[in-house]
Write a protein that holds these residues in place. Structure first.
Motif, PDB file in Angstrom:
ATOM      1  N   GLY A 119      31.388  66.042  51.690  1.00 63.54           N
ATOM      2  CA  GLY A 119      32.122  66.890  50.757  1.00 63.54           C
ATOM      3  C   GLY A 119      31.740  66.581  49.324  1.00 63.54           C
ATOM      4  O   GLY A 119      30.937  65.683  49.053  1.00 63.54           O
ATOM      5  N   PRO A 120      32.326  67.320  48.392  1.00 64.23           N
ATOM      6  CA  PRO A 120      31.996  67.133  46.977  1.00 64.23           C
ATOM      7  C   PRO A 120      32.525  65.805  46.457  1.00 64.23           C
ATOM      8  O   PRO A 120      33.500  65.257  46.965  1.00 64.23           O
ATOM      9  N   TYR A 121      31.868  65.304  45.421  1.00 66.82           N
ATOM     10  CA  TYR A 121      32.260  64.031  44.834  1.00 66.82           C
ATOM     11  C   TYR A 121      33.690  64.078  44.290  1.00 66.82           C
ATOM     12  O   TYR A 121      34.367  63.049  44.254  1.00 66.82           O
ATOM     13  N   THR A 122      34.150  65.244  43.903  1.00 63.15           N
ATOM     14  CA  THR A 122      35.519  65.375  43.375  1.00 63.15           C
ATOM     15  C   THR A 122      36.577  65.111  44.436  1.00 63.15           C
ATOM     16  O   THR A 122      37.746  64.932  44.110  1.00 63.15           O
ATOM     17  N   LYS A 123      36.178  65.072  45.697  1.00 61.37           N
ATOM     18  CA  LYS A 123      37.130  64.804  46.780  1.00 61.37           C
ATOM     19  C   LYS A 123      36.883  63.462  47.458  1.00 61.37           C
ATOM     20  O   LYS A 123      37.449  63.169  48.507  1.00 61.37           O
ATOM     21  N   LEU A 124      36.039  62.624  46.851  1.00 57.84           N
ATOM     22  CA  LEU A 124      35.763  61.307  47.433  1.00 57.84           C
ATOM     23  C   LEU A 124      37.018  60.470  47.614  1.00 57.84           C
ATOM     24  O   LEU A 124      37.073  59.606  48.485  1.00 57.84           O
ATOM     25  N   TYR A 125      38.031  60.745  46.805  1.00 57.20           N
ATOM     26  CA  TYR A 125      39.286  59.997  46.936  1.00 57.20           C
ATOM     27  C   TYR A 125      39.852  60.116  48.350  1.00 57.20           C
ATOM     28  O   TYR A 125      40.513  59.197  48.832  1.00 57.20           O
ATOM     29  N   GLU A 126      39.588  61.228  49.034  1.00 57.50           N
ATOM     30  CA  GLU A 126      40.071  61.384  50.414  1.00 57.50           C
ATOM     31  C   GLU A 126      39.429  60.341  51.324  1.00 57.50           C
ATOM     32  O   GLU A 126      40.103  59.727  52.160  1.00 57.50           O
ATOM     33  N   GLY A 127      38.143  60.137  51.167  1.00 56.04           N
ATOM     34  CA  GLY A 127      37.447  59.116  51.944  1.00 56.04           C
ATOM     35  C   GLY A 127      37.916  57.722  51.587  1.00 56.04           C
ATOM     36  O   GLY A 127      38.136  56.889  52.459  1.00 56.04           O
ATOM     37  N   TRP A 128      38.074  57.483  50.278  1.00 61.04           N
ATOM     38  CA  TRP A 128      38.555  56.168  49.842  1.00 61.04           C
ATOM     39  C   TRP A 128      39.960  55.881  50.346  1.00 61.04           C
ATOM     40  O   TRP A 128      40.272  54.765  50.754  1.00 61.04           O
ATOM     41  N   ASN A 129      40.829  56.878  50.324  1.00 61.92           N
ATOM     42  CA  ASN A 129      42.193  56.680  50.845  1.00 61.92           C
ATOM     43  C   ASN A 129      42.158  56.300  52.316  1.00 61.92           C
ATOM     44  O   ASN A 129      42.876  55.388  52.748  1.00 61.92           O
ATOM     45  N   ALA A 130      41.336  56.991  53.093  1.00 61.89           N
ATOM     46  CA  ALA A 130      41.219  56.681  54.521  1.00 61.89           C
ATOM     47  C   ALA A 130      40.655  55.273  54.727  1.00 61.89           C
ATOM     48  O   ALA A 130      41.149  54.515  55.568  1.00 61.89           O
ATOM     49  N   MET A 131      39.651  54.922  53.951  1.00 63.72           N
ATOM     50  CA  MET A 131      39.042  53.594  54.072  1.00 63.72           C
ATOM     51  C   MET A 131      40.052  52.497  53.720  1.00 63.72           C
ATOM     52  O   MET A 131      40.190  51.516  54.450  1.00 63.72           O
ATOM     53  N   MET A 132      40.746  52.658  52.618  1.00 58.85           N
ATOM     54  CA  MET A 132      41.701  51.636  52.187  1.00 58.85           C
ATOM     55  C   MET A 132      42.845  51.477  53.196  1.00 58.85           C
ATOM     56  O   MET A 132      43.296  50.363  53.452  1.00 58.85           O
ATOM     57  N   GLU A 133      43.292  52.571  53.761  1.00 59.17           N
ATOM     58  CA  GLU A 133      44.351  52.507  54.770  1.00 59.17           C
ATOM     59  C   GLU A 133      43.861  51.727  55.998  1.00 59.17           C
ATOM     60  O   GLU A 133      44.571  50.884  56.536  1.00 59.17           O
ATOM     61  N   TYR A 134      42.648  51.996  56.426  1.00 63.13           N
ATOM     62  CA  TYR A 134      42.077  51.299  57.577  1.00 63.13           C
ATOM     63  C   TYR A 134      41.897  49.813  57.280  1.00 63.13           C
ATOM     64  O   TYR A 134      42.259  48.959  58.088  1.00 63.13           O
ATOM     65  N   VAL A 135      41.333  49.503  56.125  1.00 60.08           N
ATOM     66  CA  VAL A 135      41.062  48.108  55.764  1.00 60.08           C
ATOM     67  C   VAL A 135      42.353  47.298  55.698  1.00 60.08           C
ATOM     68  O   VAL A 135      42.432  46.206  56.251  1.00 60.08           O
ATOM     69  N   LYS A 136      43.371  47.826  55.041  1.00 56.83           N
ATOM     70  CA  LYS A 136      44.598  47.037  54.877  1.00 56.83           C
ATOM     71  C   LYS A 136      45.298  46.770  56.210  1.00 56.83           C
ATOM     72  O   LYS A 136      45.945  45.748  56.359  1.00 56.83           O
ATOM     73  N   ASP A 137      45.132  47.645  57.175  1.00 53.60           N
ATOM     74  CA  ASP A 137      45.804  47.484  58.463  1.00 53.60           C
ATOM     75  C   ASP A 137      44.974  46.770  59.526  1.00 53.60           C
ATOM     76  O   ASP A 137      45.527  46.305  60.514  1.00 53.60           O
ATOM     77  N   ASN A 138      43.641  46.684  59.329  1.00 55.47           N
ATOM     78  CA  ASN A 138      42.801  46.233  60.430  1.00 55.47           C
ATOM     79  C   ASN A 138      41.817  45.100  60.149  1.00 55.47           C
ATOM     80  O   ASN A 138      41.380  44.457  61.097  1.00 55.47           O
ATOM     81  N   ILE A 139      41.437  44.883  58.921  1.00 60.62           N
ATOM     82  CA  ILE A 139      40.386  43.903  58.674  1.00 60.62           C
ATOM     83  C   ILE A 139      40.668  43.077  57.429  1.00 60.62           C
ATOM     84  O   ILE A 139      41.541  43.397  56.629  1.00 60.62           O
ATOM     85  N   LYS A 140      39.865  42.028  57.268  1.00 56.65           N
ATOM     86  CA  LYS A 140      39.934  41.189  56.085  1.00 56.65           C
ATOM     87  C   LYS A 140      38.637  41.375  55.297  1.00 56.65           C
ATOM     88  O   LYS A 140      37.549  41.104  55.801  1.00 56.65           O
ATOM     89  N   ALA A 141      38.771  41.846  54.085  1.00 59.55           N
ATOM     90  CA  ALA A 141      37.603  42.121  53.248  1.00 59.55           C
ATOM     91  C   ALA A 141      36.954  40.825  52.786  1.00 59.55           C
ATOM     92  O   ALA A 141      37.618  39.818  52.594  1.00 59.55           O
ATOM     93  N   SER A 142      35.625  40.880  52.581  1.00 60.48           N
ATOM     94  CA  SER A 142      34.911  39.706  52.096  1.00 60.48           C
ATOM     95  C   SER A 142      34.336  39.906  50.697  1.00 60.48           C
ATOM     96  O   SER A 142      33.996  38.934  50.033  1.00 60.48           O
ATOM     97  N   SER A 143      34.200  41.144  50.255  1.00 58.90           N
ATOM     98  CA  SER A 143      33.713  41.420  48.897  1.00 58.90           C
ATOM     99  C   SER A 143      34.046  42.861  48.524  1.00 58.90           C
ATOM    100  O   SER A 143      34.730  43.563  49.270  1.00 58.90           O
ATOM    101  N   ASN A 144      33.541  43.283  47.389  1.00 57.09           N
ATOM    102  CA  ASN A 144      33.880  44.612  46.882  1.00 57.09           C
ATOM    103  C   ASN A 144      33.193  45.727  47.659  1.00 57.09           C
ATOM    104  O   ASN A 144      32.042  45.587  48.071  1.00 57.09           O
ATOM    105  N   PRO A 145      33.873  46.859  47.824  1.00 56.94           N
ATOM    106  CA  PRO A 145      33.273  48.004  48.488  1.00 56.94           C
ATOM    107  C   PRO A 145      32.236  48.670  47.584  1.00 56.94           C
ATOM    108  O   PRO A 145      32.206  48.439  46.379  1.00 56.94           O
ATOM    109  N   PHE A 146      31.406  49.506  48.208  1.00 60.96           N
ATOM    110  CA  PHE A 146      30.412  50.251  47.436  1.00 60.96           C
ATOM    111  C   PHE A 146      30.099  51.574  48.130  1.00 60.96           C
ATOM    112  O   PHE A 146      30.430  51.763  49.297  1.00 60.96           O
TER     113      PHE A 146
END
Length: 70
Positions: free
Chosen positions: A18-45
């Motif tokens: 999708g367009p870059y203006t809607k990337l927040y949708e992907g980031w929201n999904a990623m952050m929700e998954y990460v906080k509930d399922n894994i332990k981060a080791s460094s910054n996302p990219f």
């Protein structure tokens, strides 16, 4: 989402189409998954896999969001 091993470490990857203006949708999904399922080791990219100058249809633009994990 996929767990992959880039650069010698594991990461969760989300493919967002999708367009870059809607990337927040992907980031929201990623952050929700990460906080509930894994332990981060460094910054996302992000990796911009589609060149907007070659693909005018923004619904086909692929952005890969990576979150390195332990």
């Amino acid at each position: 989402m996929n767990v992959i091993q880039p650069y010698g470490g594991k990461a969760v990857r989300l493919n967002f189409y999708g367009p870059y203006t809607k990337l927040y949708e992907g980031w929201n999904a990623m952050m929700e998954y990460v906080k509930d399922n894994i332990k981060a080791s460094s910054n996302p990219f992000e990796v911009y896999a589609t060149d907007p100058e070659k693909e005018p249809d923004s619904s086909k633009w692929l952005t890969e969001i990576y979150f390195p994990i332990q």
